[in-house]
Design a protein around this motif. Structure first.
Motif, PDB file in Angstrom:
ATOM      1  N   GLY A  68      43.234  41.949  31.038  1.00 22.78           N
ATOM      2  CA  GLY A  68      44.276  40.941  30.865  1.00 22.78           C
ATOM      3  C   GLY A  68      44.630  40.249  32.164  1.00 22.78           C
ATOM      4  O   GLY A  68      44.863  39.034  32.193  1.00 22.78           O
ATOM      5  N   ILE A  69      44.685  41.006  33.256  1.00 25.21           N
ATOM      6  CA  ILE A  69      44.974  40.410  34.563  1.00 25.21           C
ATOM      7  C   ILE A  69      43.886  39.414  34.955  1.00 25.21           C
ATOM      8  O   ILE A  69      44.162  38.311  35.430  1.00 25.21           O
ATOM      9  N   VAL A  70      42.624  39.797  34.742  1.00 24.32           N
ATOM     10  CA  VAL A  70      41.515  38.888  35.081  1.00 24.32           C
ATOM     11  C   VAL A  70      41.566  37.643  34.203  1.00 24.32           C
ATOM     12  O   VAL A  70      41.395  36.513  34.676  1.00 24.32           O
ATOM     13  N   GLY A  71      41.787  37.813  32.893  1.00 27.15           N
ATOM     14  CA  GLY A  71      41.845  36.671  31.995  1.00 27.15           C
ATOM     15  C   GLY A  71      42.972  35.721  32.341  1.00 27.15           C
ATOM     16  O   GLY A  71      42.786  34.491  32.340  1.00 27.15           O
ATOM     17  N   ALA A  72      44.154  36.253  32.655  1.00 28.55           N
ATOM     18  CA  ALA A  72      45.278  35.392  33.025  1.00 28.55           C
ATOM     19  C   ALA A  72      45.010  34.695  34.358  1.00 28.55           C
ATOM     20  O   ALA A  72      45.358  33.521  34.542  1.00 28.55           O
ATOM     21  N   GLY A  73      44.380  35.393  35.283  1.00 26.13           N
ATOM     22  CA  GLY A  73      44.094  34.795  36.580  1.00 26.13           C
ATOM     23  C   GLY A  73      43.087  33.653  36.504  1.00 26.13           C
ATOM     24  O   GLY A  73      43.152  32.714  37.299  1.00 26.13           O
ATOM     25  N   GLN A  74      42.181  33.712  35.540  1.00 20.61           N
ATOM     26  CA  GLN A  74      41.178  32.655  35.423  1.00 20.61           C
ATOM     27  C   GLN A  74      41.749  31.336  34.928  1.00 20.61           C
ATOM     28  O   GLN A  74      41.067  30.316  34.994  1.00 20.61           O
ATOM     29  N   THR A  75      42.971  31.336  34.425  1.00 22.92           N
ATOM     30  CA  THR A  75      43.572  30.090  33.926  1.00 22.92           C
ATOM     31  C   THR A  75      44.211  29.273  35.039  1.00 22.92           C
ATOM     32  O   THR A  75      44.713  28.190  34.783  1.00 22.92           O
ATOM     33  N   GLN A  76      44.219  29.779  36.255  1.00 24.16           N
ATOM     34  CA  GLN A  76      44.822  29.040  37.358  1.00 24.16           C
ATOM     35  C   GLN A  76      43.848  27.988  37.877  1.00 24.16           C
ATOM     36  O   GLN A  76      42.637  28.088  37.689  1.00 24.16           O
ATOM     37  N   THR A  77      44.402  27.007  38.540  1.00 24.30           N
ATOM     38  CA  THR A  77      43.584  25.877  38.988  1.00 24.30           C
ATOM     39  C   THR A  77      42.751  26.205  40.216  1.00 24.30           C
ATOM     40  O   THR A  77      41.842  25.468  40.557  1.00 24.30           O
ATOM     41  N   TYR A  78      43.061  27.302  40.874  1.00 26.99           N
ATOM     42  CA  TYR A  78      42.294  27.678  42.063  1.00 26.99           C
ATOM     43  C   TYR A  78      41.566  28.994  41.802  1.00 26.99           C
ATOM     44  O   TYR A  78      41.897  29.717  40.852  1.00 26.99           O
ATOM     45  N   ALA A  79      40.574  29.266  42.623  1.00 29.09           N
ATOM     46  CA  ALA A  79      39.760  30.473  42.429  1.00 29.09           C
ATOM     47  C   ALA A  79      40.557  31.692  42.886  1.00 29.09           C
ATOM     48  O   ALA A  79      40.570  32.033  44.070  1.00 29.09           O
ATOM     49  N   SER A  80      41.228  32.347  41.939  1.00 28.99           N
ATOM     50  CA  SER A  80      42.112  33.457  42.286  1.00 28.99           C
ATOM     51  C   SER A  80      41.495  34.816  42.018  1.00 28.99           C
ATOM     52  O   SER A  80      42.005  35.830  42.505  1.00 28.99           O
ATOM     53  N   VAL A  81      40.427  34.874  41.229  1.00 27.62           N
ATOM     54  CA  VAL A  81      39.816  36.155  40.868  1.00 27.62           C
ATOM     55  C   VAL A  81      38.849  36.583  41.966  1.00 27.62           C
ATOM     56  O   VAL A  81      37.964  35.820  42.366  1.00 27.62           O
ATOM     57  N   ARG A  82      39.034  37.800  42.448  1.00 30.94           N
ATOM     58  CA  ARG A  82      38.134  38.347  43.479  1.00 30.94           C
ATOM     59  C   ARG A  82      37.025  39.119  42.760  1.00 30.94           C
ATOM     60  O   ARG A  82      37.140  40.328  42.505  1.00 30.94           O
ATOM     61  N   TRP A  83      35.958  38.423  42.452  1.00 26.57           N
ATOM     62  CA  TRP A  83      34.917  38.978  41.588  1.00 26.57           C
ATOM     63  C   TRP A  83      34.216  40.203  42.158  1.00 26.57           C
ATOM     64  O   TRP A  83      33.848  41.111  41.387  1.00 26.57           O
ATOM     65  N   PRO A  84      33.980  40.307  43.451  1.00 31.71           N
ATOM     66  CA  PRO A  84      33.356  41.554  43.945  1.00 31.71           C
ATOM     67  C   PRO A  84      34.183  42.794  43.612  1.00 31.71           C
ATOM     68  O   PRO A  84      33.626  43.838  43.238  1.00 31.71           O
ATOM     69  N   GLN A  85      35.497  42.685  43.741  1.00 28.88           N
ATOM     70  CA  GLN A  85      36.351  43.821  43.398  1.00 28.88           C
ATOM     71  C   GLN A  85      36.335  44.095  41.894  1.00 28.88           C
ATOM     72  O   GLN A  85      36.307  45.251  41.459  1.00 28.88           O
ATOM     73  N   VAL A  86      36.350  43.038  41.091  1.00 31.50           N
ATOM     74  CA  VAL A  86      36.308  43.207  39.637  1.00 31.50           C
ATOM     75  C   VAL A  86      35.006  43.885  39.211  1.00 31.50           C
ATOM     76  O   VAL A  86      35.007  44.819  38.397  1.00 31.50           O
ATOM     77  N   LEU A  87      33.889  43.435  39.761  1.00 29.03           N
ATOM     78  CA  LEU A  87      32.599  44.036  39.411  1.00 29.03           C
ATOM     79  C   LEU A  87      32.519  45.487  39.881  1.00 29.03           C
ATOM     80  O   LEU A  87      31.891  46.317  39.219  1.00 29.03           O
ATOM     81  N   ARG A  88      33.144  45.792  40.994  1.00 29.66           N
ATOM     82  CA  ARG A  88      33.181  47.182  41.466  1.00 29.66           C
ATOM     83  C   ARG A  88      33.931  48.064  40.474  1.00 29.66           C
ATOM     84  O   ARG A  88      33.488  49.186  40.159  1.00 29.66           O
ATOM     85  N   VAL A  89      35.040  47.598  39.960  1.00 27.34           N
ATOM     86  CA  VAL A  89      35.808  48.360  38.977  1.00 27.34           C
ATOM     87  C   VAL A  89      35.005  48.543  37.696  1.00 27.34           C
ATOM     88  O   VAL A  89      34.940  49.646  37.128  1.00 27.34           O
ATOM     89  N   VAL A  90      34.360  47.473  37.228  1.00 22.62           N
ATOM     90  CA  VAL A  90      33.568  47.554  35.994  1.00 22.62           C
ATOM     91  C   VAL A  90      32.410  48.532  36.162  1.00 22.62           C
ATOM     92  O   VAL A  90      32.057  49.272  35.231  1.00 22.62           O
ATOM     93  N   ALA A  91      31.800  48.557  37.340  1.00 21.68           N
ATOM     94  CA  ALA A  91      30.699  49.505  37.576  1.00 21.68           C
ATOM     95  C   ALA A  91      31.184  50.950  37.431  1.00 21.68           C
ATOM     96  O   ALA A  91      30.488  51.791  36.852  1.00 21.68           O
ATOM     97  N   TRP A  92      32.368  51.248  37.932  1.00 22.26           N
ATOM     98  CA  TRP A  92      32.928  52.586  37.753  1.00 22.26           C
ATOM     99  C   TRP A  92      33.234  52.866  36.289  1.00 22.26           C
ATOM    100  O   TRP A  92      33.076  53.999  35.820  1.00 22.26           O
ATOM    101  N   TRP A  93      33.678  51.864  35.549  1.00 21.89           N
ATOM    102  CA  TRP A  93      33.907  52.042  34.110  1.00 21.89           C
ATOM    103  C   TRP A  93      32.614  52.451  33.404  1.00 21.89           C
ATOM    104  O   TRP A  93      32.615  53.355  32.574  1.00 21.89           O
ATOM    105  N   LEU A  94      31.527  51.761  33.718  1.00 21.79           N
ATOM    106  CA  LEU A  94      30.252  52.063  33.071  1.00 21.79           C
ATOM    107  C   LEU A  94      29.713  53.417  33.500  1.00 21.79           C
ATOM    108  O   LEU A  94      29.016  54.096  32.728  1.00 21.79           O
ATOM    109  N   LEU A  95      30.024  53.822  34.725  1.00 25.23           N
ATOM    110  CA  LEU A  95      29.559  55.118  35.205  1.00 25.23           C
ATOM    111  C   LEU A  95      30.337  56.279  34.587  1.00 25.23           C
ATOM    112  O   LEU A  95      29.805  57.388  34.453  1.00 25.23           O
TER     113      LEU A  95
END
Length: 341
Positions: free
Chosen positions: A294-321
């Motif tokens: 939800g935080i990532v989805g809400a952040g993507q609606t902003q007009t500037y690049a607010s999502v720090r994708w390397p950190q998001v992908l790091r979290v998702v990798a731990w989820w899959l592991l």
């Protein structure tokens, strides 16, 4: 048998403490970050509502549990299976906390249960129950794939119209409305998390009671189950007071830069999904997965690049592991414990 039940009960209390500690940021991180609540008030509120949720969650299930068959979970083998799963889930949860990763204790527990059950099959020749493996696989898939996608999609769709509605009036009124929404959403998330946690703890405890030969409908069983609900609620409340601010920092600062209104929407999405998962779908949805998405989805609606994708992908990798690591660890630990016993 009584000693085994006592050990399992103590481990379930430990799991409740770790679940409260690890997942406290899901309900307090955003309200504290945007000054809707003070840190102390937020933790006290979350602890109280988590405890209430645990009692409600255990009240929603009965001792007529069909998740495991009595054959699989009976006697010492059943106690070892549950104890192994709880130990692995606790260790994995603390590892993710140390790594500042918001992860799901529920799905670590489910994967560990499957691994411990597989260990009993390999070591003792117990029949591998399809209801165990299929159900665990389905619920882990829902938690890892469907619920984060649903939370992300809802946040993306709901944030723009709600932000437009919320920005009417003066800046002071906008900030006030956002903080009220954050406080209410945080409280609802705490209750929903408690309900989900109570269902997990109650399910495992009910299975162990049945495996020990306690009749499901006996007055003694109801008395023991009710008293256990109060103890589990207290354990989760005590754990929640710890706060786990290491994970709160990741949620509020390292993933997305949010404004208060978007943070309010991101906090409301997991609160709604947790109640739907508990009361309608009867699935162990993760408050951590849904909040992060939800935080990532809400952040993507902003007009500037607010999502720090390397950190998001790091979290998702731990989820899959998580399911792979917990299943493998529970398999090895279960084999070792069964061999010793």
């Amino acid at each position: 048998m009584t000693a085994g039940l006592g050990i399992v009960f103590a481990l379930l209390c430990l799991l409740g403490v770790v679940m409260g500690f690890r997942d406290a940021p899901n309900s307090v991180a955003l309200p504290v970050r945007f000054r809707a609540l003070t840190p102390r008030l937020a933790l006290v509120m979350a602890a109280l509502l988590n405890g209430i949720g645990v009692v409600l969650g255990m009240g929603l299930i009965t001792l007529s549990v069909s998740f495991f068959t009595p054959h699989v979970m009976s006697g010492v083998v059943g106690h070892i299976t549950v104890a192994t799963a709880v130990l692995v889930a606790v260790a994995w949860g603390l590892l993710l906390w140390w790594r500042r990763i918001p992860g799901s204790t529920a799905h670590a527990l489910l994967a560990a249960l499957a691994g411990a059950h597989l260990a009993a099959h390999l070591e003792l020749g117990h029949e591998l129950e399809p209801v165990v493996m299929d159900r665990v696989g389905w619920e882990v898939a829902v938690g890892l794939l469907l619920s984060p996608l649903l939370a992300w999609g809802l946040a993306r769709v709901l944030t723009p119209p709600l932000v437009r509605l919320g920005t009417t009036g003066s800046t002071v009124n906008v900030q006030h409305r956002a903080r009220i929404a954050l406080a209410v959403s945080g409280g609802a998330t705490a209750v929903g998390h408690g309900v989900q946690g109570g269902q997990r703890l109650g399910l495992l405890w009910a299975i162990c009671l049945m495996g020990a030969g306690v009749p499901p409908g006996a007055p003694a069983a109801s008395w023991v189950f009710g008293l256990s609900a109060a103890v589990f609620a207290l354990a989760m409340a005590v754990g929640t007071l710890g706060g786990a601010w290491r994970i709160a920092w990741t949620l509020t600062e390292r993933l997305v830069a949010l404004d208060p209104l978007r943070a309010a929407v991101a906090a409301a999405v997991p609160a709604g999904l947790l109640f739907v998962g508990s009361l309608v779908l009867h699935l162990p949805l993760s408050s951590t997965h849904t909040l992060t998405a939800g935080i990532v989805g809400a952040g993507q609606t902003q007009t500037y690049a607010s999502v720090r994708w390397p950190q998001v992908l790091r979290v998702v990798a731990w989820w899959l592991l998580t399911p792979l690591a917990c299943l493998g660890a529970a398999l090895l630990l279960g084999l070792a414990l069964l061999l010793l016993v």
